[in-house]
Structure formats: structure tokens, C-alpha cells
Scaffold this active site. Structure first.
Site, short mmCIF file in Angstrom:
data_model
loop_
_atom_site.label_atom_id
_atom_site.label_comp_id
_atom_site.label_asym_id
_atom_site.label_seq_id
_atom_site.Cartn_x
_atom_site.Cartn_y
_atom_site.Cartn_z
N GLU A 141 0.86 -1.20 0.00
CA GLU A 141 0.00 0.00 0.00
C GLU A 141 0.90 1.25 0.00
O GLU A 141 1.94 1.25 0.66
CB GLU A 141 -0.84 -0.04 1.29
CG GLU A 141 -1.74 1.14 1.54
CD GLU A 141 -2.44 1.04 2.91
OE1 GLU A 141 -2.03 0.21 3.76
OE2 GLU A 141 -3.40 1.81 3.12
N LYS B 189 -9.62 2.04 -1.71
CA LYS B 189 -9.80 1.46 -0.36
C LYS B 189 -11.09 1.95 0.29
O LYS B 189 -11.30 3.17 0.44
CB LYS B 189 -8.59 1.84 0.50
CG LYS B 189 -8.57 1.24 1.90
CD LYS B 189 -7.27 1.63 2.61
CE LYS B 189 -7.12 0.96 3.95
NZ LYS B 189 -5.82 1.32 4.58
N CYS C 156 -5.03 -3.17 2.55
CA CYS C 156 -4.74 -3.29 3.99
C CYS C 156 -5.96 -3.55 4.86
O CYS C 156 -6.47 -4.64 4.90
CB CYS C 156 -3.97 -2.05 4.45
SG CYS C 156 -3.02 -2.41 5.95
#
Ligand code: ACM
Length: 237
Positions: free
Chosen positions: A40, A115, A148
Site C-alpha cells: 500500500e 480502499k 490493507c
């Protein structure tokens, strides 16, 4: 399923030192690799002081826009090496800012995921992802992307599985200790491979100092950990 050679590249980015970070990550991609996953925010580092700082380091990534410089460089590497590359990047799109993952194929085409589950202070920096959990074709299989902290929400991986994903690529900057074990469950409950590429090192630019835990890994659909990089080391799983 066709046999693929895949890799998770564990790096140690220096905040704001984009080209050193890009160089380190690209150098970690093994030869003859079909698909490589980078962490990331691999080019920028993680702890932005504010949205303005993130905006200054972010770039165009969306497939409809001219790519920014890091996306362009990854596209060259994908073409030259014949490797599909998945990487986490700070993405600008108009006045919006996303913590995104891009997947770039050797033919130069790319797709993105933004995300959804932003972690702690990321909520002051980025807009939440607005593209849902799409699944893409790459390397002859169906690939989903997560970033993540999406690991904590089983719905993310389940949505990708229901959309037909056979593999989840998971760029990460993990600080909590539970993710490597949780991704074994995500693989097993959804019957798919997962590749988590994490970073190591420490950032203490704002808020709480963060130690990134490494432990990048590749997990089979039966929950077998096929390979893992050690906690504090640079390396490739
Ligand atoms: C995280 O989502 N980077 C912890």
C-alpha cells in the site's frame, strides 16, 4: 487453473522519497514473474501530515486519465518484464483523493480499486473508496483487489469471492498483528488464493508512531501459507 509465478514484494519506503521507493520495489520483482504485488502507498510512504501533503504526492491512476509518473513507470516495467503489477498508490481524481490499488498488465491496460475501509487518521486524508469491490481478468484468472485494513471486514473478501475472484491481491501497510492469520481465514472461507504485500520500517511524522510488521505472505485456498517474508526484513515471498 493455470500455474502462475507470483510474488509479494516487502519494501521499506522512506516517506516522500518517491523514486528511491519505486526503485527499491521494482528491483524486488523476480525475473519471469507473472504477477507481483507491491505494498500500500509504496511510492510515497504512509503518514501524511494532512490532505494537502497527500495531494502533492498523489497522482492520476484512473484508467480514463493520463497516468501520473509512478503509474507510467510501473507500466513500462510491466511491459518490459511481462509481469502484471499490483501496487498501492495515493490517487487524485479531480478534487478527490483515494488510497488506491492499481493493477497494470504487460499490455499497458490497468484497473483500480479504491480502499473502502480507511484506517484511523487515513479518514482525515482520503475519501472512502467509491468503486465497490470489482473483479478483473489478469493472467488468465479473475483477480480481486483489497487494500490493507479491508482485511478486518470479511465482507470485502466475500464480495470479491461472490464476484468470481480466484485470487485476491492485497497491498498493505500493516501495523496490527492479526492480519497475517486473518488472511488465512479469508483464503479458506472464500476458497481463493491471497497475496498480501506489506512493508517494514517505522514512521513517526504525526499522531502515534507506527511500526509496520512485514510478514508479507501468499496463502492457498485451503489456508496453507505457501511462503512468508520475515517480520523486519526486505524480501520477496
Ligand atoms: C492500514 O490499513 N494501513 C493499517
Amino acid at each position: 487453473m493455470k500455474k502462475l509465478s507470483v510474488a509479494a514484494i516487502q519494501t521499506s519506503p522512506e516517506f516522500g522519497n518517491t523514486w528511491i521507493n519505486v526503485h527499491q520495489a521494482i528491483n524486488g520483482i523476480p525475473p519471469q514473474c507473472d504477477l507481483a504485488v507491491l505494498p500500500e502507498l509504496f511510492a510515497t510512504g504512509y503518514q501524511f501530515l494532512d490532505r494537502a501533503e497527500a495531494r502533492a504526492l498523489a497522482e492520476n491512476v484512473h484508467p480514463d486519465l493520463d497516468p501520473g509518473p509512478v503509474t507510467r513507470r510501473l507500466t513500462e516495467v510491466a511491459r518490459d518484464a511481462g509481469t502484471t503489477i499490483v501496487a498501492g498508490l495515493a490517487e487524485t481524481h479531480g478534487d478527490r483523493l483515494f488510497n488506491s490499488a492499481v493493477m497494470i498488465r504487460p499490455d499497458g491496460t490497468r484497473d483500480i480499486y479504491r480502499k473502502v475501509h480507511l484506517f484511523q487518521d487515513e479518514k482525515n486524508i482520503f475519501d472512502p473508496g467509491d468503486l465497490g469491490f470489482p473483479v478483473f481478468e489478469a493472467c488468465g484468472i479473475r483477480v480481486g483487489l483489497m487494500v490493507c485494513y479491508d482485511w478486518l471486514y470479511p465482507e470485502a473478501a466475500r464480495s470479491l469471492a461472490l464476484a468470481g475472484a480466484q485470487l485476491i491481491c492485497h497491498p498493505a501497510n500493516l501495523v496490527l498483528p492479526w492480519c497475517p492469520e486473518a488472511m488465512i481465514t479469508r483464503s479458506q472461507e472464500n476458497r481463493l488464493h491471497t497475496i498480501t504485500a506489506n512493508r517494514v520500517g517505522r514512521e513517526a511524522r504525526t499522531g502515534e508512531p507506527l511500526e509496520f510488521i512485514g510478514l508479507s505472505q501468499i496463502v492457498s485456498p485451503l489456508g496453507k501459507r505457501l511462503d512468508q517474508v520475515a517480520a523486519g526484513e526486505l524480501g520477496t515471498a
